[in-house]
Design a protein around this motif. Structure first.
Motif, mmCIF file in Angstrom:
data_model
loop_
_atom_site.group_PDB
_atom_site.id
_atom_site.type_symbol
_atom_site.label_atom_id
_atom_site.label_comp_id
_atom_site.label_asym_id
_atom_site.label_seq_id
_atom_site.Cartn_x
_atom_site.Cartn_y
_atom_site.Cartn_z
ATOM 1 N N THR A 78 0.816 -1.212 0.000
ATOM 2 C CA THR A 78 0.000 0.000 0.000
ATOM 3 C C THR A 78 0.849 1.262 0.000
ATOM 4 O O THR A 78 0.524 2.226 -0.697
ATOM 5 N N TYR A 79 1.925 1.279 0.789
ATOM 6 C CA TYR A 79 2.770 2.469 0.935
ATOM 7 C C TYR A 79 4.194 2.170 0.472
ATOM 8 O O TYR A 79 4.712 1.075 0.677
ATOM 9 N N SER A 80 4.832 3.180 -0.106
ATOM 10 C CA SER A 80 6.247 3.048 -0.475
ATOM 11 C C SER A 80 7.146 3.907 0.413
ATOM 12 O O SER A 80 8.367 3.725 0.408
ATOM 13 N N ILE A 81 6.543 4.841 1.148
ATOM 14 C CA ILE A 81 7.301 5.780 1.983
ATOM 15 C C ILE A 81 6.597 5.887 3.329
ATOM 16 O O ILE A 81 5.366 5.943 3.391
ATOM 17 N N ALA A 82 7.386 5.926 4.405
ATOM 18 C CA ALA A 82 6.788 6.067 5.733
ATOM 19 C C ALA A 82 7.685 6.917 6.615
ATOM 20 O O ALA A 82 8.914 6.902 6.486
ATOM 21 N N GLY A 83 7.047 7.643 7.518
ATOM 22 C CA GLY A 83 7.789 8.489 8.444
ATOM 23 C C GLY A 83 7.187 8.448 9.830
ATOM 24 O O GLY A 83 6.103 7.899 10.060
ATOM 25 N N SER A 84 7.912 9.057 10.758
ATOM 26 C CA SER A 84 7.450 9.144 12.139
ATOM 27 C C SER A 84 8.061 10.381 12.769
ATOM 28 O O SER A 84 9.244 10.665 12.565
ATOM 29 N N MET A 85 7.240 11.103 13.532
ATOM 30 C CA MET A 85 7.700 12.256 14.306
ATOM 31 C C MET A 85 7.373 12.000 15.768
ATOM 32 O O MET A 85 6.205 11.840 16.130
ATOM 33 N N SER A 86 8.409 11.906 16.611
ATOM 34 C CA SER A 86 8.219 11.658 18.044
ATOM 35 C C SER A 86 7.381 10.409 18.269
ATOM 36 O O SER A 86 6.540 10.357 19.172
ATOM 37 N N GLY A 87 7.603 9.398 17.465
ATOM 38 C CA GLY A 87 6.737 8.222 17.500
ATOM 39 C C GLY A 87 6.918 7.355 18.734
ATOM 40 O O GLY A 87 8.030 7.149 19.212
ATOM 41 N N GLY A 88 5.793 6.798 19.200
ATOM 42 C CA GLY A 88 5.849 5.805 20.273
ATOM 43 C C GLY A 88 6.154 4.445 19.686
ATOM 44 O O GLY A 88 5.329 3.528 19.721
ATOM 45 N N VAL A 89 7.369 4.300 19.150
ATOM 46 C CA VAL A 89 7.715 3.157 18.308
ATOM 47 C C VAL A 89 7.962 1.869 19.091
ATOM 48 O O VAL A 89 8.073 0.798 18.503
ATOM 49 N N ASP A 90 8.048 1.988 20.419
ATOM 50 C CA ASP A 90 8.016 0.813 21.302
ATOM 51 C C ASP A 90 7.283 1.259 22.559
ATOM 52 O O ASP A 90 7.839 1.977 23.394
ATOM 53 N N PRO A 130 7.725 -0.061 27.199
ATOM 54 C CA PRO A 130 8.229 0.562 28.430
ATOM 55 C C PRO A 130 7.196 1.432 29.148
ATOM 56 O O PRO A 130 7.489 1.944 30.232
ATOM 57 N N PHE A 131 5.999 1.581 28.568
ATOM 58 C CA PHE A 131 4.975 2.462 29.139
ATOM 59 C C PHE A 131 3.663 1.688 29.333
ATOM 60 O O PHE A 131 2.624 2.061 28.775
ATOM 61 N N PRO A 132 3.673 0.616 30.109
ATOM 62 C CA PRO A 132 2.510 -0.284 30.157
ATOM 63 C C PRO A 132 1.261 0.307 30.784
ATOM 64 O O PRO A 132 0.167 -0.236 30.594
ATOM 65 N N LEU A 133 1.391 1.416 31.519
ATOM 66 C CA LEU A 133 0.239 2.003 32.193
ATOM 67 C C LEU A 133 -0.232 3.294 31.523
ATOM 68 O O LEU A 133 -1.153 3.942 32.022
ATOM 69 N N ASN A 134 0.361 3.632 30.399
ATOM 70 C CA ASN A 134 0.080 4.933 29.766
ATOM 71 C C ASN A 134 -0.863 4.816 28.573
ATOM 72 O O ASN A 134 -0.931 3.787 27.904
ATOM 73 N N TRP A 135 -1.558 5.913 28.296
ATOM 74 C CA TRP A 135 -2.263 6.174 27.034
ATOM 75 C C TRP A 135 -3.292 5.105 26.651
ATOM 76 O O TRP A 135 -3.560 4.888 25.475
ATOM 77 N N GLU A 136 -3.836 4.435 27.637
ATOM 78 C CA GLU A 136 -4.925 3.473 27.422
ATOM 79 C C GLU A 136 -4.554 2.298 26.523
ATOM 80 O O GLU A 136 -5.435 1.611 25.987
ATOM 81 N N ILE A 137 -3.275 2.032 26.361
ATOM 82 C CA ILE A 137 -2.882 0.916 25.502
ATOM 83 C C ILE A 137 -3.441 -0.399 26.053
ATOM 84 O O ILE A 137 -3.889 -1.271 25.289
ATOM 85 N N ALA A 138 -3.452 -0.534 27.372
ATOM 86 C CA ALA A 138 -3.968 -1.763 27.985
ATOM 87 C C ALA A 138 -5.447 -1.973 27.683
ATOM 88 O O ALA A 138 -5.926 -3.117 27.655
ATOM 89 N N LYS A 139 -6.175 -0.898 27.451
ATOM 90 C CA LYS A 139 -7.601 -1.029 27.092
ATOM 91 C C LYS A 139 -7.754 -1.802 25.789
ATOM 92 O O LYS A 139 -8.711 -2.581 25.620
ATOM 93 N N TYR A 140 -6.825 -1.615 24.868
ATOM 94 C CA TYR A 140 -6.930 -2.217 23.543
ATOM 95 C C TYR A 140 -6.142 -3.513 23.391
ATOM 96 O O TYR A 140 -6.426 -4.294 22.472
ATOM 97 N N LEU A 141 -5.170 -3.764 24.273
ATOM 98 C CA LEU A 141 -4.351 -4.976 24.182
ATOM 99 C C LEU A 141 -4.454 -5.875 25.403
ATOM 100 O O LEU A 141 -3.951 -7.005 25.382
ATOM 101 N N GLY A 142 -5.111 -5.389 26.465
ATOM 102 C CA GLY A 142 -5.050 -6.089 27.741
ATOM 103 C C GLY A 142 -3.803 -5.668 28.492
ATOM 104 O O GLY A 142 -2.899 -5.036 27.940
ATOM 105 N N SER A 143 -3.729 -6.004 29.746
ATOM 106 C CA SER A 143 -2.568 -5.599 30.550
ATOM 107 C C SER A 143 -1.298 -6.228 29.998
ATOM 108 O O SER A 143 -1.309 -7.344 29.461
#
Length: 270
Positions: free
Chosen positions: A156-168, A171-184
């Motif tokens: 679909t894409y040939s070019i991709a970028g990221s600015m200040s991305g949460g690329v891993d 290390p932030f298991p309690l932040n930004w509601e990620i656990a809501k979408y993935l489980g703890s």
């Protein structure tokens, strides 16, 4: 003579406005989520000339929405004109992280952004509908989303970028509601590994994507971006990696997006 000069100036001003980028707010339908979703579409000044244009998908961050970029960084309208691009800013919900959630049925934003929305834009706007003329980038959660989607949808894409991305985000298991979408994280480590960008590198082959990754040295995501850069380098994946003074804020992103779109435009042209 003075009245004539004023009249000419008004005509020139009107002509300038007529040639400026235009902004549409559109409503699309997601079949996978059975709901309507808004997006902003920025068309370049020459759109009315029946040309076709490459497209950059520009993703917002956590707690944002489809209108964030055009309101907080209106320079993107000028950049759409300068580089003759269509820019699409989709809504990624409050905190979807742009993956298909295994926990929330109505959060399938990988399917929506990478497939449903791309098809809708190609069917409703004068795009060049192929991967060579399609790019994706974003900030913070959207930086994660852009790389995540591009790595997983290289057709679909040939070019991709990221600015200040949460690329891993592990290390932030309690932040930004990620656990809501993935489980703890403690109980769903496999799902977290499967859906974080840095663990998607194995999907890449050298030169399959043109990549530009930026992060400020004062950003709380700086260390995970450095680790992504190191892992890409170890795996012989060419990429442009830019670090410079800056924090996790709009001052940084308004400048960074100019580098991103310059990079992308050069590759579309080439």
């Amino acid at each position: 003579m003075k009245k004539l000069s004023i009249f000419i100036a008004l005509l020139l001003l009107s002509a300038s406005d007529a040639l400026a980028a235009s902004v549409d707010t559109v409503t699309t339908f997601s079949q996978s989520m059975q709901k309507q979703i808004k997006a902003v579409v920025i068309k370049p000044d020459s759109y009315q000339q029946q040309k076709r244009f490459p497209v950059v998908y520009l993703l917002h961050g956590y707690s944002g929405n489809y209108a964030n970029w055009v309101k907080a960084a209106p320079i993107i309208k000028t950049l759409a004109d300068q580089y003759q691009l269509i820019i699409v800013c989709p809504d990624g919900n409050f905190g979807s992280w742009y993956f298909d959630s295994p926990k929330v049925d109505k959060s399938r934003y990988e399917t929506y952004v990478a497939t449903e929305l791309v098809n809708w834009i190609d069917n409703n706007y004068r795009t060049i509908p192929n991967r060579d003329n399609r790019a994706i980038t974003g900030l913070s959660m959207g930086g994660h989303g852009a790389l995540y989607l591009a790595f997983r949808h290289q057709d679909t894409y040939s070019i991709a970028g990221s600015m200040s991305g949460g690329v891993d985000f592990r290390p932030f298991p309690l932040n930004w509601e990620i656990a809501k979408y993935l489980g703890s994280y403690a109980e769903n480590k496999e799902a977290w590994d499967k859906n974080t960008v840095i663990e998607q590198i194995n999907l890449l082959t050298p030169k399959s994507l043109s990549l530009i990754i930026q992060c400020g040295t004062e950003d709380f995501f700086y260390n995970v971006n450095v680790k992504l850069h190191e892992k890409l380098t170890y795996n012989n994946i060419p990429h442009t990696f830019i670090t410079n003074p800056g924090a996790h804020n709009w001052d940084y992103w308004r400048e960074a997006v100019q580098y991103q779109l310059l990079f992308m435009s050069a590759r579309f042209t080439r």
